[in-house]
Design a protein around this motif. Sequence first.
Motif, PDB file in Angstrom:
ATOM      1  N   LEU A 182      49.560  35.075  47.060  1.00  0.00           N
ATOM      2  CA  LEU A 182      48.700  36.181  47.490  1.00  0.00           C
ATOM      3  C   LEU A 182      47.480  36.306  46.580  1.00  0.00           C
ATOM      4  O   LEU A 182      46.363  36.555  47.053  1.00  0.00           O
ATOM      5  N   ALA A 183      47.690  36.142  45.266  1.00  0.00           N
ATOM      6  CA  ALA A 183      46.572  36.273  44.335  1.00  0.00           C
ATOM      7  C   ALA A 183      45.493  35.228  44.604  1.00  0.00           C
ATOM      8  O   ALA A 183      44.300  35.490  44.400  1.00  0.00           O
ATOM      9  N   ARG A 184      45.891  34.049  45.066  1.00  0.00           N
ATOM     10  CA  ARG A 184      44.923  32.998  45.365  1.00  0.00           C
ATOM     11  C   ARG A 184      44.095  33.321  46.611  1.00  0.00           C
ATOM     12  O   ARG A 184      42.975  32.823  46.763  1.00  0.00           O
ATOM     13  N   GLN A 185      44.620  34.150  47.490  1.00  0.00           N
ATOM     14  CA  GLN A 185      43.924  34.438  48.744  1.00  0.00           C
ATOM     15  C   GLN A 185      42.779  35.435  48.582  1.00  0.00           C
ATOM     16  O   GLN A 185      41.853  35.458  49.384  1.00  0.00           O
ATOM     17  N   TRP A 186      42.860  36.282  47.537  1.00  0.00           N
ATOM     18  CA  TRP A 186      41.873  37.349  47.415  1.00  0.00           C
ATOM     19  C   TRP A 186      40.526  36.816  46.918  1.00  0.00           C
ATOM     20  O   TRP A 186      40.477  35.901  46.098  1.00  0.00           O
ATOM     21  N   PRO A 187      39.431  37.416  47.392  1.00  0.00           N
ATOM     22  CA  PRO A 187      38.108  37.104  46.802  1.00  0.00           C
ATOM     23  C   PRO A 187      37.923  37.899  45.509  1.00  0.00           C
ATOM     24  O   PRO A 187      38.299  39.066  45.437  1.00  0.00           O
ATOM     25  N   TYR A 188      37.350  37.249  44.510  1.00  0.00           N
ATOM     26  CA  TYR A 188      37.141  37.908  43.216  1.00  0.00           C
ATOM     27  C   TYR A 188      35.642  38.002  42.958  1.00  0.00           C
ATOM     28  O   TYR A 188      34.992  36.997  42.705  1.00  0.00           O
ATOM     29  N   CYS A 189      35.121  39.216  43.030  1.00  0.00           N
ATOM     30  CA  CYS A 189      33.678  39.376  42.858  1.00  0.00           C
ATOM     31  C   CYS A 189      33.334  40.514  41.898  1.00  0.00           C
ATOM     32  O   CYS A 189      32.174  40.880  41.775  1.00  0.00           O
ATOM     33  N   ARG A 190      34.309  41.075  41.229  1.00  0.00           N
ATOM     34  CA  ARG A 190      34.031  42.181  40.314  1.00  0.00           C
ATOM     35  C   ARG A 190      33.788  41.685  38.899  1.00  0.00           C
ATOM     36  O   ARG A 190      32.744  41.912  38.309  1.00  0.00           O
ATOM     37  N   THR A 191      34.773  41.013  38.355  1.00  0.00           N
ATOM     38  CA  THR A 191      34.688  40.500  36.997  1.00  0.00           C
ATOM     39  C   THR A 191      35.752  39.429  36.827  1.00  0.00           C
ATOM     40  O   THR A 191      36.680  39.340  37.639  1.00  0.00           O
ATOM     41  N   ASN A 192      35.598  38.612  35.824  1.00  0.00           N
ATOM     42  CA  ASN A 192      36.643  37.636  35.523  1.00  0.00           C
ATOM     43  C   ASN A 192      37.294  37.935  34.174  1.00  0.00           C
ATOM     44  O   ASN A 192      37.928  37.075  33.571  1.00  0.00           O
ATOM     45  N   ILE A 193      37.145  39.178  33.713  1.00  0.00           N
ATOM     46  CA  ILE A 193      37.671  39.585  32.412  1.00  0.00           C
ATOM     47  C   ILE A 193      39.016  40.292  32.599  1.00  0.00           C
ATOM     48  O   ILE A 193      39.112  41.283  33.329  1.00  0.00           O
ATOM     49  N   ILE A 194      40.039  39.761  31.936  1.00  0.00           N
ATOM     50  CA  ILE A 194      41.381  40.355  31.990  1.00  0.00           C
ATOM     51  C   ILE A 194      41.691  40.943  30.615  1.00  0.00           C
ATOM     52  O   ILE A 194      41.840  40.187  29.642  1.00  0.00           O
ATOM     53  N   PRO A 195      41.808  42.258  30.504  1.00  0.00           N
ATOM     54  CA  PRO A 195      42.101  42.868  29.195  1.00  0.00           C
ATOM     55  C   PRO A 195      43.579  42.752  28.851  1.00  0.00           C
ATOM     56  O   PRO A 195      44.342  43.713  28.854  1.00  0.00           O
ATOM     57  N   HIS A 196      44.005  41.543  28.551  1.00  0.00           N
ATOM     58  CA  HIS A 196      45.421  41.274  28.299  1.00  0.00           C
ATOM     59  C   HIS A 196      45.540  39.971  27.521  1.00  0.00           C
ATOM     60  O   HIS A 196      44.560  39.229  27.368  1.00  0.00           O
ATOM     61  N   THR A 197      46.770  39.685  27.048  1.00  0.00           N
ATOM     62  CA  THR A 197      47.013  38.442  26.331  1.00  0.00           C
ATOM     63  C   THR A 197      47.493  37.330  27.252  1.00  0.00           C
ATOM     64  O   THR A 197      47.532  36.165  26.847  1.00  0.00           O
ATOM     65  N   TYR A 198      47.891  37.666  28.467  1.00  0.00           N
ATOM     66  CA  TYR A 198      48.342  36.667  29.445  1.00  0.00           C
ATOM     67  C   TYR A 198      47.979  37.139  30.845  1.00  0.00           C
ATOM     68  O   TYR A 198      47.508  38.277  31.024  1.00  0.00           O
ATOM     69  N   CYS A 199      48.187  36.281  31.828  1.00  0.00           N
ATOM     70  CA  CYS A 199      47.797  36.609  33.207  1.00  0.00           C
ATOM     71  C   CYS A 199      48.865  37.464  33.860  1.00  0.00           C
ATOM     72  O   CYS A 199      49.681  36.983  34.667  1.00  0.00           O
ATOM     73  N   GLU A 200      48.882  38.714  33.505  1.00  0.00           N
ATOM     74  CA  GLU A 200      49.813  39.672  34.080  1.00  0.00           C
ATOM     75  C   GLU A 200      49.447  39.903  35.547  1.00  0.00           C
ATOM     76  O   GLU A 200      48.272  39.951  35.920  1.00  0.00           O
ATOM     77  N   HIS A 201      50.453  40.015  36.387  1.00  0.00           N
ATOM     78  CA  HIS A 201      50.272  40.018  37.843  1.00  0.00           C
ATOM     79  C   HIS A 201      49.237  41.034  38.312  1.00  0.00           C
ATOM     80  O   HIS A 201      48.207  40.683  38.906  1.00  0.00           O
ATOM     81  N   MET A 202      49.478  42.307  38.058  1.00  0.00           N
ATOM     82  CA  MET A 202      48.580  43.333  38.585  1.00  0.00           C
ATOM     83  C   MET A 202      47.242  43.367  37.868  1.00  0.00           C
ATOM     84  O   MET A 202      46.238  43.772  38.444  1.00  0.00           O
ATOM     85  N   ALA A 203      47.193  42.905  36.625  1.00  0.00           N
ATOM     86  CA  ALA A 203      45.915  42.822  35.916  1.00  0.00           C
ATOM     87  C   ALA A 203      44.988  41.843  36.618  1.00  0.00           C
ATOM     88  O   ALA A 203      43.767  42.053  36.685  1.00  0.00           O
ATOM     89  N   VAL A 204      45.545  40.760  37.162  1.00  0.00           N
ATOM     90  CA  VAL A 204      44.755  39.781  37.916  1.00  0.00           C
ATOM     91  C   VAL A 204      44.391  40.328  39.288  1.00  0.00           C
ATOM     92  O   VAL A 204      43.238  40.257  39.720  1.00  0.00           O
ATOM     93  N   VAL A 205      45.371  40.889  39.985  1.00  0.00           N
ATOM     94  CA  VAL A 205      45.152  41.371  41.358  1.00  0.00           C
ATOM     95  C   VAL A 205      44.090  42.462  41.388  1.00  0.00           C
ATOM     96  O   VAL A 205      43.280  42.530  42.319  1.00  0.00           O
ATOM     97  N   LYS A 206      44.057  43.303  40.366  1.00  0.00           N
ATOM     98  CA  LYS A 206      43.088  44.409  40.353  1.00  0.00           C
ATOM     99  C   LYS A 206      41.648  43.950  40.194  1.00  0.00           C
ATOM    100  O   LYS A 206      40.716  44.737  40.355  1.00  0.00           O
ATOM    101  N   LEU A 207      41.447  42.665  39.868  1.00  0.00           N
ATOM    102  CA  LEU A 207      40.090  42.135  39.783  1.00  0.00           C
ATOM    103  C   LEU A 207      39.527  41.776  41.152  1.00  0.00           C
ATOM    104  O   LEU A 207      38.326  41.538  41.290  1.00  0.00           O
ATOM    105  N   ALA A 208      40.390  41.705  42.163  1.00  0.00           N
ATOM    106  CA  ALA A 208      39.946  41.281  43.495  1.00  0.00           C
ATOM    107  C   ALA A 208      39.143  42.383  44.168  1.00  0.00           C
ATOM    108  O   ALA A 208      39.421  43.572  44.018  1.00  0.00           O
ATOM    109  N   CYS A 209      38.123  41.956  44.923  1.00  0.00           N
ATOM    110  CA  CYS A 209      37.315  42.919  45.674  1.00  0.00           C
ATOM    111  C   CYS A 209      37.793  42.920  47.130  1.00  0.00           C
ATOM    112  O   CYS A 209      37.067  42.531  48.047  1.00  0.00           O
ATOM    113  N   ALA A 210      39.047  43.313  47.313  1.00  0.00           N
ATOM    114  CA  ALA A 210      39.657  43.365  48.639  1.00  0.00           C
ATOM    115  C   ALA A 210      40.799  44.362  48.579  1.00  0.00           C
ATOM    116  O   ALA A 210      41.170  44.853  47.509  1.00  0.00           O
TER     117      ALA A 210
END
Length: 332
Positions: A182-210
């Motif tokens: 699902l994370a691969r399907q979303w378009p990401y147009c807000r930012t590519n900055i994750i305020p975390h030490t690893y790719c936490e699920h919702m931290a990545v998903v919340k970057l999507a503009c969808a």
Amino acid sequence: MQEIPFCLRVGHLLPYSMSDSNTTDFTNPSTFILLGIPGLEAAHVWISIPFSTMYIIAVLGNFTILFIVKMELSLHGPMYYFLCMLAVSDLVMSTSILPKTLSIFWFNSKEIDFSACLTQMYFIYCFLVMDSGILVAMAFDRYVAICHPLRHSTILTNPMVAKIGLAVVLRGGMLILPYPFLARQWPYCRTNIIPHTYCEHMAVVKLACADTRISSYYGLIAGFMVTGLDLFFIAVSYIQILRAIFSLPTKDAQLKTFETCISHLCAILASYIPVLFSSTMHRFGHNVPLHFHILMANANLLVPPVLNPIIYGVRIKQIRDRLLGLLTHKGM
């Protein structure tokens, strides 16, 4: 989007918000930027000391468990096979996180490829689910050993242990597969900055503009389903175990039988106490700084791999004696 406090490790959500200054016009970045622990950048090198120490202990401890069980023929039984599965799961989970985290702390290497980010996400949550499933399998082993001791060897045969292990792996792999898909399907147009030490699920998903509610809801359902059902089965097993223990004629027999469960109970506490603390913090600690949430998220993933080999190494006599024998032999 309204923030959803995810109180379980299998879908841990950090309550942070992106500022408008981070908004850009790009679409689907090829890399993400992991910030590490925002607010504590100056202390990254110092924070890396306990992190790297925990990783070394986890790697050495779990490899030691695997080595001892392999070498000691008396440990070739269901409980120790499940313990080896737990050790492998903990090794993979901690290795999915720590090398990248330490590279951020030591070398300021914050970039991570988009595909690598999703792969890391998958491995972390997949092996979290496996960890939980293995604890259920170990509870079942204790139930059969105490409540049906004469049938233990006929119920938990090697093929049955292999089938249980396969079921644990398939459940983790299939249940978490929608996360990166699902994370691969979303378009990401807000930012590519994750305020975390690893790719936490919702931290990545919340970057999507969808509209990503499907990812949020699936994460909640998967988390509650895994943790809720697993704790239920563990509780049912131990209710039956306690009934069998209290039916024993002497206090000495009761205590001796209960002692065979202490290691497993300690492993359960090591896995779920950080989760309960974190869930309480997310529900009531709205003023807690972001860096504390991130530290707790890392603790949820790093504490069990560190404590499990220590717990079993100290509590199980066969492992303890074999380890002392190896150390004494080397000392000579």
